[in-house]
Write a protein that holds these residues in place. Structure first.
Motif, short mmCIF file in Angstrom:
data_model
loop_
_atom_site.label_atom_id
_atom_site.label_comp_id
_atom_site.label_asym_id
_atom_site.label_seq_id
_atom_site.Cartn_x
_atom_site.Cartn_y
_atom_site.Cartn_z
N ILE A 189 -16.99 24.63 35.63
CA ILE A 189 -16.92 23.18 35.83
C ILE A 189 -17.93 22.53 34.90
CG2 ILE A 189 -17.16 21.29 37.47
CD1 ILE A 189 -16.64 23.40 39.71
N GLU A 190 -17.45 21.68 34.01
CA GLU A 190 -18.30 20.90 33.11
C GLU A 190 -18.82 19.71 33.92
OE1 GLU A 190 -17.20 17.74 29.72
OE2 GLU A 190 -16.44 19.77 29.29
N MET A 191 -20.11 19.76 34.27
CA MET A 191 -20.67 18.76 35.16
C MET A 191 -21.05 17.47 34.41
SD MET A 191 -20.63 19.84 38.28
CE MET A 191 -21.80 18.72 39.05
N HIS A 192 -20.83 16.35 35.09
CA HIS A 192 -21.19 15.04 34.54
C HIS A 192 -21.84 14.21 35.64
CE1 HIS A 192 -19.44 15.13 30.47
NE2 HIS A 192 -18.58 15.97 31.00
N PRO A 193 -23.13 14.42 35.89
CA PRO A 193 -23.82 13.65 36.94
C PRO A 193 -23.78 12.15 36.68
CG PRO A 193 -25.14 15.53 36.27
CD PRO A 193 -24.01 15.45 35.29
N GLU A 194 -23.65 11.75 35.40
CA GLU A 194 -23.65 10.32 35.09
C GLU A 194 -22.37 9.63 35.55
OE1 GLU A 194 -21.82 12.43 31.59
OE2 GLU A 194 -23.50 12.77 32.97
N TRP A 195 -21.32 10.41 35.83
CA TRP A 195 -20.07 9.81 36.32
C TRP A 195 -20.19 9.44 37.79
CZ3 TRP A 195 -16.02 13.85 34.17
CH2 TRP A 195 -15.97 13.75 32.77
N ALA A 196 -20.85 10.28 38.57
CA ALA A 196 -20.99 10.06 40.01
C ALA A 196 -22.29 10.72 40.46
CB ALA A 196 -19.80 10.65 40.77
N PRO A 197 -23.43 10.05 40.29
CA PRO A 197 -24.73 10.67 40.56
C PRO A 197 -24.89 11.22 41.97
CG PRO A 197 -25.00 8.60 39.38
CD PRO A 197 -23.55 8.67 39.77
N ILE A 198 -24.42 10.49 42.97
CA ILE A 198 -24.60 10.93 44.36
C ILE A 198 -23.75 12.17 44.63
CG2 ILE A 198 -24.34 10.26 46.77
CD1 ILE A 198 -24.72 7.33 45.86
N GLY A 199 -22.50 12.13 44.20
CA GLY A 199 -21.62 13.27 44.41
C GLY A 199 -22.08 14.50 43.66
N ASN A 223 -24.14 7.73 30.58
CA ASN A 223 -23.53 8.88 29.93
C ASN A 223 -23.61 8.70 28.43
OD1 ASN A 223 -21.93 6.77 30.84
ND2 ASN A 223 -20.07 7.84 30.27
N HIS A 224 -23.41 9.81 27.71
CA HIS A 224 -23.70 9.82 26.29
C HIS A 224 -22.48 10.23 25.48
CE1 HIS A 224 -27.81 9.42 27.58
NE2 HIS A 224 -27.68 10.50 28.31
N VAL A 225 -22.42 9.73 24.26
CA VAL A 225 -21.32 10.06 23.37
C VAL A 225 -21.60 11.40 22.71
CG1 VAL A 225 -20.75 7.66 22.94
CG2 VAL A 225 -22.39 8.80 21.46
N MET A 226 -20.53 12.04 22.23
CA MET A 226 -20.68 13.30 21.53
C MET A 226 -21.40 13.07 20.22
SD MET A 226 -19.45 15.76 23.31
CE MET A 226 -19.14 17.06 22.10
N MET A 227 -22.41 13.91 19.95
CA MET A 227 -23.17 13.82 18.73
C MET A 227 -23.31 15.21 18.12
SD MET A 227 -23.92 10.70 18.16
CE MET A 227 -25.18 10.88 16.91
N ARG A 263 -13.73 2.14 31.53
CA ARG A 263 -13.00 2.84 30.46
C ARG A 263 -12.06 3.87 31.06
NH1 ARG A 263 -17.96 4.86 31.09
NH2 ARG A 263 -18.32 7.12 31.05
N LYS A 264 -11.15 4.39 30.25
CA LYS A 264 -10.22 5.41 30.71
C LYS A 264 -10.97 6.72 30.98
CE LYS A 264 -6.14 3.66 28.29
NZ LYS A 264 -5.08 3.97 27.31
N ALA A 265 -10.51 7.47 31.97
CA ALA A 265 -11.13 8.74 32.29
C ALA A 265 -11.01 9.70 31.10
CB ALA A 265 -10.47 9.35 33.53
N PRO A 266 -12.10 10.32 30.67
CA PRO A 266 -12.06 11.19 29.50
C PRO A 266 -11.64 12.61 29.85
CG PRO A 266 -14.30 11.02 30.29
CD PRO A 266 -13.46 10.13 31.18
N GLY A 267 -11.24 13.36 28.83
CA GLY A 267 -10.88 14.76 29.01
C GLY A 267 -12.07 15.68 28.82
N PRO A 268 -11.87 16.99 28.96
CA PRO A 268 -12.97 17.96 28.80
C PRO A 268 -13.63 17.84 27.43
CG PRO A 268 -11.02 19.03 29.71
CD PRO A 268 -10.60 17.66 29.28
N GLY A 269 -14.95 17.79 27.41
CA GLY A 269 -15.70 17.76 26.17
C GLY A 269 -15.70 16.44 25.43
N GLU A 270 -15.02 15.42 25.96
CA GLU A 270 -14.95 14.14 25.25
C GLU A 270 -16.21 13.30 25.43
OE1 GLU A 270 -11.39 12.03 26.18
OE2 GLU A 270 -10.08 13.61 25.43
N GLU A 271 -16.99 13.57 26.46
CA GLU A 271 -18.26 12.90 26.66
C GLU A 271 -19.33 13.95 26.92
OE1 GLU A 271 -16.50 8.71 28.51
OE2 GLU A 271 -18.11 9.76 29.55
N ARG A 272 -20.54 13.63 26.54
CA ARG A 272 -21.64 14.58 26.64
C ARG A 272 -22.67 14.10 27.65
NH1 ARG A 272 -25.77 15.93 21.68
NH2 ARG A 272 -27.24 17.21 22.83
#
Length: 309
Positions: A57-67, A265-269, A29-38
């Protein structure tokens, strides 16, 4: 009955979120902007101070778990405290920022410690066309499986360095526009010397920067903060020259997050606040229904009294 129906509706909303919370989003999918994914509950963000201000920095371990795991470990170890912003890329007549880079550990003992660590294996690149959104942060590398401590923040939405030419560059977090205003003010340095810029020779150490790049910027301290919370209160002033800033002797005691595999990763709810608002509405509805029933019974009683029924 009305209150019971409303409570059933509330429970249904909670169940719907629980069912959707673990729904994986598609790879590619296209790279999301800030706050678009939870991210998952309990994920920590990273708050940093600097000579130009603060940012989160809004962290998203699900995008790159190792990094993400490596970055959080570096933050907790104080590796980025007082580090120099050694690369600021600007282009065009307006000299708008394109990217900034940091990660040369200030403390020599700590630098040796992390240099002895094996380089990271590459994360799977899950975004495409574009694979980077403005504000994303990623480890920098010089080839497959070369990520270590250096990271960059991009100001552009696009395919960073081309795809799949640099698949090792995978974002693990993102910074919003308010934070980017702080980061975009970093200066006192240009691009890498090999690319025609005046970035410093870091092999000469931090003391040499006072002479070679007196106006260069530095981070202050980076700490873990709960996601969706207010950042810690910044110090009254930001040091303009962090040349003598010692690394803090205490590191955050927060445990690293449990990282998720790619695709989790999770959608905004709706947030917990939404549930309280809905519950408040249920209580109001129940109160109104109760008052209506009481009023009807009162009027019926008066009619019976008047007519002697």
């Amino acid at each position: 009955m009305l209150a019971l129906a409303a409570l059933v509706l509330l429970r249904g909303a909670v169940a719907a979120e629980e069912a959707t919370e673990g729904t994986p989003l598609p790879v590619g999918r296209k790279a999301p902007g800030p706050g678009e994914e939870r991210s998952a509950a309990g994920t920590s963000n990273v708050h940093c101070t600097s000579t130009k201000g603060e940012f989160t920095i809004e962290m998203h371990p699900e995008w790159a778990p190792i990094g993400a795991e490596r970055f959080l470990a570096l933050v907790q170890d104080g590796a980025y405290d007082g580090t120099v912003i050694y690369r600021v890329v600007r282009r065009g007549k307006e000299r708008a920022p394109e990217a900034v880079q940091f990660g040369f550990v200030r403390d020599e003992a700590l630098r040796r410690k992390w240099r002895e660590q094996p380089n990271l294996k590459d994360d799977t690149q899950i975004f495409s066309n574009p694979n980077f959104h403005r504000g994303m942060i990623s480890f920098a590398g010089g080839g497959p499986n070369t990520r270590s401590t250096d990271v960059f923040i991009t100001f552009m939405t696009g395919n960073a360095n081309g795809t799949p030419r640099a698949p090792w560059e995978t974002p693990f977090g993102i910074i919003g526009e308010e934070g980017l205003r702080t980061i975009g003010a970093f200066g006192g340095v240009g691009d890498l010397a090999m690319l025609g810029g005046d970035a410093p020779d870091l092999g000469k150490g931090y003391e040499a920067l006072k002479t070679s790049h007196p106006n260069i910027d530095y981070l202050g301290k980076c700490t873990l903060v709960p996601a969706h919370s207010s950042p810690p209160t910044p110090s009254p002033t930001h040091l303009r020259d962090l040349g003598g800033l010692p690394r803090s002797s205490s590191s955050s005691s927060t445990s690293p997050n449990k990282l998720l595999s790619v695709g989790e990763n999770h959608v905004m709810m709706p947030t917990t606040l939404g549930y309280w608002v809905l519950l408040g509405g249920v209580l109001v509805m129940a109160s109104v229904a109760g008052c209506a029933v009481f009023g009807a019974r009162y009027r019926l009683g008066m009619v019976r009294k008047v007519h002697g029924i």
